[in-house]
Design a protein around this motif. Structure first.
Motif, PDB file in Angstrom:
ATOM      1  N   ARG A  64       0.849  -1.190   0.000  1.00 11.39           N
ATOM      2  CA  ARG A  64       0.000   0.000   0.000  1.00 11.39           C
ATOM      3  C   ARG A  64       0.883   1.238   0.000  1.00 11.39           C
ATOM      4  O   ARG A  64       1.989   1.247   0.546  1.00 11.39           O
ATOM      5  N   ALA A  65       0.351   2.313  -0.556  1.00  9.94           N
ATOM      6  CA  ALA A  65       1.115   3.547  -0.770  1.00  9.94           C
ATOM      7  C   ALA A  65       1.842   4.077   0.472  1.00  9.94           C
ATOM      8  O   ALA A  65       3.014   4.458   0.367  1.00  9.94           O
ATOM      9  N   PRO A  66       1.218   4.114   1.648  1.00 11.16           N
ATOM     10  CA  PRO A  66       1.918   4.731   2.785  1.00 11.16           C
ATOM     11  C   PRO A  66       3.221   4.033   3.201  1.00 11.16           C
ATOM     12  O   PRO A  66       4.089   4.663   3.783  1.00 11.16           O
ATOM     13  N   VAL A  67       3.371   2.754   2.898  1.00 15.38           N
ATOM     14  CA  VAL A  67       4.572   2.030   3.340  1.00 15.38           C
ATOM     15  C   VAL A  67       5.603   1.845   2.235  1.00 15.38           C
ATOM     16  O   VAL A  67       6.690   1.331   2.489  1.00 15.38           O
TER      17      VAL A  67
END
Length: 131
Positions: A112-115
């Protein structure tokens, strides 16, 4: 001693200092990131439980685990040799199959984008399918 001759893996003192806390917290229902992967030694057959951090993915059918110490991490090699492992995560046990080592770029695409920025620093990851 030059840098290429260092043994790959986390500093032993760091592992010894953090292992008791990691084992106590990993796999609990209220610890969404931390889990315990259960595997067997590829030569010894010894059963191991290793605390790991699960990387959030967009695809719920896979489990992604970053390998900050690289593809030669012992527990990852054990899991690949065995063709799978079990995972204690969110207070539940999951069977995982078809383990494969991937590079950091592919891991970023699955995460996922945040990680993604965190995975950019990892040389490898392991991805497994939920059985």
């Amino acid at each position: 001693m030059d840098e290429t001759s260092h043994q790959q893996g986390p500093p032993r003192r760091l592992v010894n200092a953090t292992a008791p806390v990691a084992r106590a917290l990993a796999g609990r229902r209220w610890m969404p990131l931390w889990a315990v992967i259960r595997h067997r030694g590829r030569r010894s057959g010894t059963a191991y439980e290793t605390p790991i951090a699960v990387v959030p993915t967009a695809d719920a059918s896979i489990v992604l685990i970053g390998l900050p110490w690289g593809a030669k991490t012992n527990w990852a090699r054990n899991v690949v040799a065995a063709g799978g492992a079990s995972l204690r995560w969110h207070g539940r046990d999951l069977d995982l199959v078809d383990p494969r080592i991937i590079d950091g770029d592919e891991a970023q695409r699955l995460a996922r984008a945040p990680v993604r920025p965190v995975l950019k620093r990892f040389p490898a990851a392991i991805v497994l399918d939920r059985a």
